[in-house]
Design a protein around this motif. Structure first.
Motif, PDB file in Angstrom:
ATOM      1  N   ALA A 162      -3.411  21.997 -11.019  1.00  0.00           N
ATOM      2  CA  ALA A 162      -4.836  22.198 -10.758  1.00  0.00           C
ATOM      3  C   ALA A 162      -5.455  23.108 -11.816  1.00  0.00           C
ATOM      4  O   ALA A 162      -6.560  22.846 -12.305  1.00  0.00           O
ATOM      5  N   LEU A 163      -4.746  24.161 -12.184  1.00  0.00           N
ATOM      6  CA  LEU A 163      -5.249  25.072 -13.208  1.00  0.00           C
ATOM      7  C   LEU A 163      -5.348  24.367 -14.555  1.00  0.00           C
ATOM      8  O   LEU A 163      -6.354  24.489 -15.251  1.00  0.00           O
ATOM      9  N   SER A 164      -4.331  23.609 -14.901  1.00  0.00           N
ATOM     10  CA  SER A 164      -4.341  22.874 -16.162  1.00  0.00           C
ATOM     11  C   SER A 164      -5.501  21.875 -16.195  1.00  0.00           C
ATOM     12  O   SER A 164      -6.212  21.776 -17.200  1.00  0.00           O
ATOM     13  N   ASP A 165      -5.705  21.159 -15.097  1.00  0.00           N
ATOM     14  CA  ASP A 165      -6.821  20.211 -15.023  1.00  0.00           C
ATOM     15  C   ASP A 165      -8.154  20.929 -15.170  1.00  0.00           C
ATOM     16  O   ASP A 165      -9.056  20.451 -15.855  1.00  0.00           O
ATOM     17  N   GLU A 166      -8.273  22.075 -14.543  1.00  0.00           N
ATOM     18  CA  GLU A 166      -9.518  22.846 -14.614  1.00  0.00           C
ATOM     19  C   GLU A 166      -9.774  23.316 -16.043  1.00  0.00           C
ATOM     20  O   GLU A 166     -10.893  23.246 -16.537  1.00  0.00           O
ATOM     21  N   LEU A 167      -8.731  23.780 -16.718  1.00  0.00           N
ATOM     22  CA  LEU A 167      -8.897  24.239 -18.097  1.00  0.00           C
ATOM     23  C   LEU A 167      -9.269  23.090 -19.027  1.00  0.00           C
ATOM     24  O   LEU A 167     -10.053  23.268 -19.956  1.00  0.00           O
ATOM     25  N   LEU A 168      -8.705  21.909 -18.781  1.00  0.00           N
ATOM     26  CA  LEU A 168      -9.030  20.755 -19.623  1.00  0.00           C
ATOM     27  C   LEU A 168     -10.443  20.250 -19.368  1.00  0.00           C
ATOM     28  O   LEU A 168     -11.126  19.796 -20.279  1.00  0.00           O
ATOM     29  N   ASN A 169     -10.889  20.327 -18.118  1.00  0.00           N
ATOM     30  CA  ASN A 169     -12.209  19.819 -17.747  1.00  0.00           C
ATOM     31  C   ASN A 169     -13.339  20.781 -18.088  1.00  0.00           C
ATOM     32  O   ASN A 169     -14.497  20.382 -18.147  1.00  0.00           O
ATOM     33  N   ARG A 170     -13.014  22.044 -18.305  1.00  0.00           N
ATOM     34  CA  ARG A 170     -14.058  23.037 -18.576  1.00  0.00           C
ATOM     35  C   ARG A 170     -13.690  23.888 -19.782  1.00  0.00           C
ATOM     36  O   ARG A 170     -13.459  25.089 -19.658  1.00  0.00           O
ATOM     37  N   PRO A 171     -13.612  23.286 -20.957  1.00  0.00           N
ATOM     38  CA  PRO A 171     -13.285  24.096 -22.135  1.00  0.00           C
ATOM     39  C   PRO A 171     -14.399  25.101 -22.412  1.00  0.00           C
ATOM     40  O   PRO A 171     -15.568  24.835 -22.163  1.00  0.00           O
ATOM     41  N   GLY A 172     -13.998  26.228 -22.927  1.00  0.00           N
ATOM     42  CA  GLY A 172     -14.989  27.253 -23.247  1.00  0.00           C
ATOM     43  C   GLY A 172     -15.391  28.076 -22.043  1.00  0.00           C
ATOM     44  O   GLY A 172     -16.270  28.921 -22.139  1.00  0.00           O
ATOM     45  N   SER A 173     -14.787  27.831 -20.906  1.00  0.00           N
ATOM     46  CA  SER A 173     -15.096  28.616 -19.715  1.00  0.00           C
ATOM     47  C   SER A 173     -14.543  30.022 -19.869  1.00  0.00           C
ATOM     48  O   SER A 173     -13.923  30.355 -20.866  1.00  0.00           O
ATOM     49  N   ARG A 174     -14.715  30.770 -18.857  1.00  0.00           N
ATOM     50  CA  ARG A 174     -14.220  32.140 -18.898  1.00  0.00           C
ATOM     51  C   ARG A 174     -12.708  32.160 -19.034  1.00  0.00           C
ATOM     52  O   ARG A 174     -11.999  31.317 -18.516  1.00  0.00           O
TER      53      ARG A 174
ATOM     54  N   THR B 238      11.944  25.604  -1.953  1.00  0.00           N
ATOM     55  CA  THR B 238      11.559  24.284  -2.452  1.00  0.00           C
ATOM     56  C   THR B 238      10.076  24.029  -2.219  1.00  0.00           C
ATOM     57  O   THR B 238       9.366  23.539  -3.097  1.00  0.00           O
ATOM     58  N   GLY B 239       9.597  24.380  -1.025  1.00  0.00           N
ATOM     59  CA  GLY B 239       8.175  24.210  -0.720  1.00  0.00           C
ATOM     60  C   GLY B 239       7.290  25.070  -1.603  1.00  0.00           C
ATOM     61  O   GLY B 239       6.236  24.622  -2.068  1.00  0.00           O
ATOM     62  N   LEU B 240       7.718  26.303  -1.846  1.00  0.00           N
ATOM     63  CA  LEU B 240       6.937  27.196  -2.701  1.00  0.00           C
ATOM     64  C   LEU B 240       6.931  26.719  -4.149  1.00  0.00           C
ATOM     65  O   LEU B 240       5.911  26.812  -4.835  1.00  0.00           O
ATOM     66  N   GLN B 241       8.056  26.187  -4.619  1.00  0.00           N
ATOM     67  CA  GLN B 241       8.099  25.650  -5.981  1.00  0.00           C
ATOM     68  C   GLN B 241       7.146  24.467  -6.122  1.00  0.00           C
ATOM     69  O   GLN B 241       6.465  24.343  -7.138  1.00  0.00           O
TER      70      GLN B 241
ATOM     71  N   VAL C 250       3.647  25.866  -6.346  1.00  0.00           N
ATOM     72  CA  VAL C 250       3.381  26.437  -7.670  1.00  0.00           C
ATOM     73  C   VAL C 250       3.080  25.330  -8.670  1.00  0.00           C
ATOM     74  O   VAL C 250       2.132  25.430  -9.450  1.00  0.00           O
ATOM     75  N   ARG C 251       3.881  24.248  -8.645  1.00  0.00           N
ATOM     76  CA  ARG C 251       3.609  23.121  -9.546  1.00  0.00           C
ATOM     77  C   ARG C 251       2.235  22.527  -9.276  1.00  0.00           C
ATOM     78  O   ARG C 251       1.501  22.179 -10.203  1.00  0.00           O
ATOM     79  N   GLU C 252       1.879  22.424  -8.001  1.00  0.00           N
ATOM     80  CA  GLU C 252       0.559  21.899  -7.625  1.00  0.00           C
ATOM     81  C   GLU C 252      -0.554  22.790  -8.170  1.00  0.00           C
ATOM     82  O   GLU C 252      -1.540  22.300  -8.738  1.00  0.00           O
ATOM     83  N   LEU C 253      -0.398  24.095  -8.042  1.00  0.00           N
ATOM     84  CA  LEU C 253      -1.410  25.031  -8.539  1.00  0.00           C
ATOM     85  C   LEU C 253      -1.468  25.035 -10.064  1.00  0.00           C
ATOM     86  O   LEU C 253      -2.552  25.137 -10.648  1.00  0.00           O
ATOM     87  N   GLU C 254      -0.313  24.916 -10.723  1.00  0.00           N
ATOM     88  CA  GLU C 254      -0.296  24.847 -12.178  1.00  0.00           C
ATOM     89  C   GLU C 254      -1.025  23.597 -12.666  1.00  0.00           C
ATOM     90  O   GLU C 254      -1.779  23.656 -13.644  1.00  0.00           O
TER      91      GLU C 254
END
Length: 137
Positions: free
Chosen positions: A92-104, A80-83, A86-90
């Motif tokens: 964060a990744l989604s936010d990063e992709l939305l905030n930095r379009p065109g990044s690597r 449960t803690g690991l799930q 994972v949701r937290e990291l997903e």
């Protein structure tokens, strides 16, 4: 009401879990189900604790030892803690992709290595099988 809110005294929790209050005290001593404590040190059980008590009773009825049950509960709590992580990291990744379009952009190579790609390019089509399971939401 939040499932983790400690609201039930031991008598009510025992009634909801269909157990004797002394059984709940024993499970607390063994670390199977550890309720939160009030300032006066009395036990307060949450809905999650009561569900866990019912699970202990079910596993015990199937013949699993209390030590085996404790291990199962520990592993379920770890999953449960690991799930949640994972949701937290997903997120964060989604936010990063939305905030930095065109990044690597990165992809996984055939050997599992990370390959950097230019934005807008695609990987070559391969014949390998890709196993994918969507995450529950």
């Amino acid at each position: 009401m939040d499932e983790n809110s400690p609201v039930f005294a031991i008598a009510m929790a025992a009634e909801l879990a269909e157990m004797h209050p002394q059984t709940l005290r024993q499970y607390d001593r063994l670390g199977l189900v550890s309720p939160q404590r009030t300032a006066g040190k009395s036990r307060r059980y949450s809905l999650r604790d009561i569900a866990q008590l019912r699970e202990v009773a079910r596993l015990s009825a199937e013949g699993i030892s209390l030590e085996g049950i404790r291990r199962i509960i520990d592993l379920e709590n770890q999953v449960t803690g690991l799930q949640a992580r994972v949701r937290e990291l997903e997120t964060a990744l989604s936010d990063e992709l939305l905030n930095r379009p065109g990044s690597r952009v990165f992809a996984a190579g055939s050997a599992g290595d990370v390959v950097s790609m230019r934005h807008g390019t695609r990987t070559q089509r391969r014949t390998e099988i890709v196993v994918w399971r969507p995450t529950p939401r």
